[in-house]
Design an enzyme around this catalytic site. Structure first.
Site, PDB file in Angstrom:
ATOM      1  N   THR A 341       0.824  -1.210   0.000  1.00  0.00           N
ATOM      2  CA  THR A 341       0.000   0.000   0.000  1.00  0.00           C
ATOM      3  C   THR A 341       0.859   1.261   0.000  1.00  0.00           C
ATOM      4  O   THR A 341       2.077   1.214   0.196  1.00  0.00           O
ATOM      5  CB  THR A 341      -0.915   0.052   1.241  1.00  0.00           C
ATOM      6  OG1 THR A 341      -0.084   0.187   2.396  1.00  0.00           O
ATOM      7  CG2 THR A 341      -1.770  -1.183   1.360  1.00  0.00           C
ATOM      8  N   CYS A 342       0.174   2.376  -0.166  1.00  0.00           N
ATOM      9  CA  CYS A 342       0.854   3.672  -0.199  1.00  0.00           C
ATOM     10  C   CYS A 342       1.031   4.257   1.189  1.00  0.00           C
ATOM     11  O   CYS A 342       1.151   5.474   1.344  1.00  0.00           O
ATOM     12  CB  CYS A 342       0.033   4.636  -1.057  1.00  0.00           C
ATOM     13  SG  CYS A 342       0.963   5.188  -2.470  1.00  0.00           S
ATOM     14  N   ASP A 343       0.995   3.414   2.208  1.00  0.00           N
ATOM     15  CA  ASP A 343       1.143   3.864   3.587  1.00  0.00           C
ATOM     16  C   ASP A 343       2.582   3.624   4.032  1.00  0.00           C
ATOM     17  O   ASP A 343       3.088   2.502   3.926  1.00  0.00           O
ATOM     18  CB  ASP A 343       0.159   3.063   4.456  1.00  0.00           C
ATOM     19  CG  ASP A 343       0.351   3.330   5.942  1.00  0.00           C
ATOM     20  OD1 ASP A 343       1.008   4.322   6.290  1.00  0.00           O
ATOM     21  OD2 ASP A 343      -0.158   2.527   6.740  1.00  0.00           O
ATOM     22  N   ASN A 384      -6.722   1.412   0.334  1.00  0.00           N
ATOM     23  CA  ASN A 384      -5.963   1.639  -0.903  1.00  0.00           C
ATOM     24  C   ASN A 384      -6.419   0.725  -2.040  1.00  0.00           C
ATOM     25  O   ASN A 384      -5.690   0.500  -3.004  1.00  0.00           O
ATOM     26  CB  ASN A 384      -4.469   1.381  -0.675  1.00  0.00           C
ATOM     27  CG  ASN A 384      -3.628   2.649  -0.612  1.00  0.00           C
ATOM     28  OD1 ASN A 384      -2.413   2.573  -0.586  1.00  0.00           O
ATOM     29  ND2 ASN A 384      -4.251   3.809  -0.612  1.00  0.00           N
TER      30      ASN A 384
END
Ligand SMILES: Cc1ncc(COP(=O)(O)O)c(C=O)c1O
Length: 408
Positions: A341-343, A384
């Protein structure tokens, strides 16, 4: 990589390698999209039976939160398990799986009055409390119910400690249970939880000693301690191993003897992880392998599974899973492992040392072992755009079970 786990007293009746072969055989034959979890139902049954053997005098309440899949609950209900539930939805899942409501214990001490009422309407008659407002809610919404009071256990640190969120100072237990009686409830006894993936078999000593001291005080005020719930915390076999489960049973038995002698209350345990974790493998796929600087020795390996879609327990790197790849046996190098994910927090292991094969490439599988607990049940609904973790259940023949529960 799994050699150091040979010392772990696995919760499966057959060697753990045989369970892995069956799980990976299913994955290789059926090639389901990744990431996904596969749970071996015979191994779940064996995990339950092992705890039954080790704690023959205790009621075994399976902690539903560890893995609430219908197939798992149905199998355990069929084996005679009781269930520790934390919400009305978990009550419904257990009832749908064939459990009788008198086999359910509502162990969550953080609950709305409306949730207590719903559980009571569904037939639940045993609730754990740890505070006066919680007790008042139970008295109002579940009149006449049995109650346990959860106390702090002061255990040594576990892999994922609970801190002080649940339980109360033991000095509050007597007043709460006496108040329960005045409110028309049936005070049954005490519970405590030593923290999940507890690696010290002696961790129950303090809670048992405290319970025995409180039992004497309570008896003096006319409230016999008839039940003691020892919670969960029994370990699964992750990368760094754990003492054999038999050591836990022996240490608990010795503590009970020491502090209660022959006058033992009815006992309960609430295992989650130790029933289901070893029965599952999570198959993931490598998305990217990259190096962030010429001088870095380590590669970043990004998997299609991460903190949000199954590997929640890598938070703070608490649980270090064992990993298998198709390139095992060849040369390896250090890696940082991260999710898709973009985390920025979706990094699995940065401080914990992992070495993976240097040949590892995008598209290769990485199998996460002992992934049957707190994985699918903790995945987000789609952060996401990454879907919750799909789960497949297999039986003794290594083929999918259709949800009819013949995997045990
Ligand atoms: C009340 C209660 N009982 C049992 C369990 C299960 O613990 P474990 O999976 O460590 O056996 C938990 C876990 O969080 C819990 O909160």
């Amino acid at each position: 990589m799994i050699d150091d786990l040979a010392t772990v007293d696995r919760t499966t009746a057959e060697p753990i390698e045989a369970v892995h072969r069956r799980l990976r055989g299913f994955l290789d034959r059926h090639r389901p999209p990744t990431p996904c979890l596969v749970v071996d139902l015979p191994a779940v049954g064996a995990g339950y039976r092992r705890l039954r053997e080790l704690f023959p005098a205790a009621d075994l309440y399976y902690a539903v939160k560890a893995n609430p899949a219908h197939e798992v609950l149905r199998l355990l209900a069929g084996l005679g398990a009781s269930f520790d539930v934390a919400s009305p939805v978990e009550v419904e899942l257990c009832l749908r799986a064939g459990a009788h409501p008198d086999r359910l214990s509502y162990g969550n001490t953080v609950k709305k009055r409306s949730d207590v009422a719903r559980a009571h309407a569904l037939g639940v008659r045993l609730f754990t409390v740890d505070s006066e407002p919680d007790l008042v809610n139970v008295a109002a919404a579940a009149p006449g119910a049995d109650v346990l009071c959860r106390i702090f256990a002061e255990p040594p640190a576990s892999s994922t400690p609970f801190g002080r969120k649940f339980g109360c100072d033991p000095e509050l237990a007597g007043p709460l249970l006496r108040r329960a009686a005045r409110l028309g409830l049936r005070p049954r006894g005490l519970s405590f939880h030593v923290g999940t993936q507890q690696l010290d078999p002696g961790a129950w000593e303090h809670g048992i000693a405290t319970a025995a001291r409180l039992a004497a005080e309570l008896a003096a005020s006319g409230i016999p301690l008839t039940a003691l719930d020892l919670g969960g915390g029994f370990p699964a076999g992750y990368r760094d191993g754990a003492p054999p489960l038999a050591e836990y049973a022996a240490a608990i038995e010795a503590s009970l003897d020491r502090h209660f002698g022959a006058a033992r209350p009815a006992l309960a345990i609430e295992p989650g992880r130790s029933v289901v974790a070893d029965a599952g493998i999570l198959r993931s796929e490598v998305v990217l392998v990259s190096r962030k600087a010429y001088h870095h020795a380590h590669r970043w390996v990004y998997l299609d599974v991460g903190r949000h879609n199954g590997l929640t327990e890598t938070e703070d790197e608490f649980i270090a899973y064992d990993l298998l790849t198709a390139h095992d046996g060849g040369p390896t190098g250090p890696v940082v492992l991260a999710g898709p994910t973009c985390d920025g927090d979706d990094v699995l292991y940065e401080r914990t040392t992992y070495h993976l094969p240097v040949d590892l490439a995008p598209g290769d599988h990485v199998d996460v072992l002992a992934a049957g607990a707190y994985t699918a049940s903790c995945a987000t609904v789609g952060f996401n755009g990454f879907a919750p973790l799909p789960t497949h259940h297999i039986g003794a023949d290594g083929e999918p079970v259709d949800g009819c529960g013949h995997g045990g």
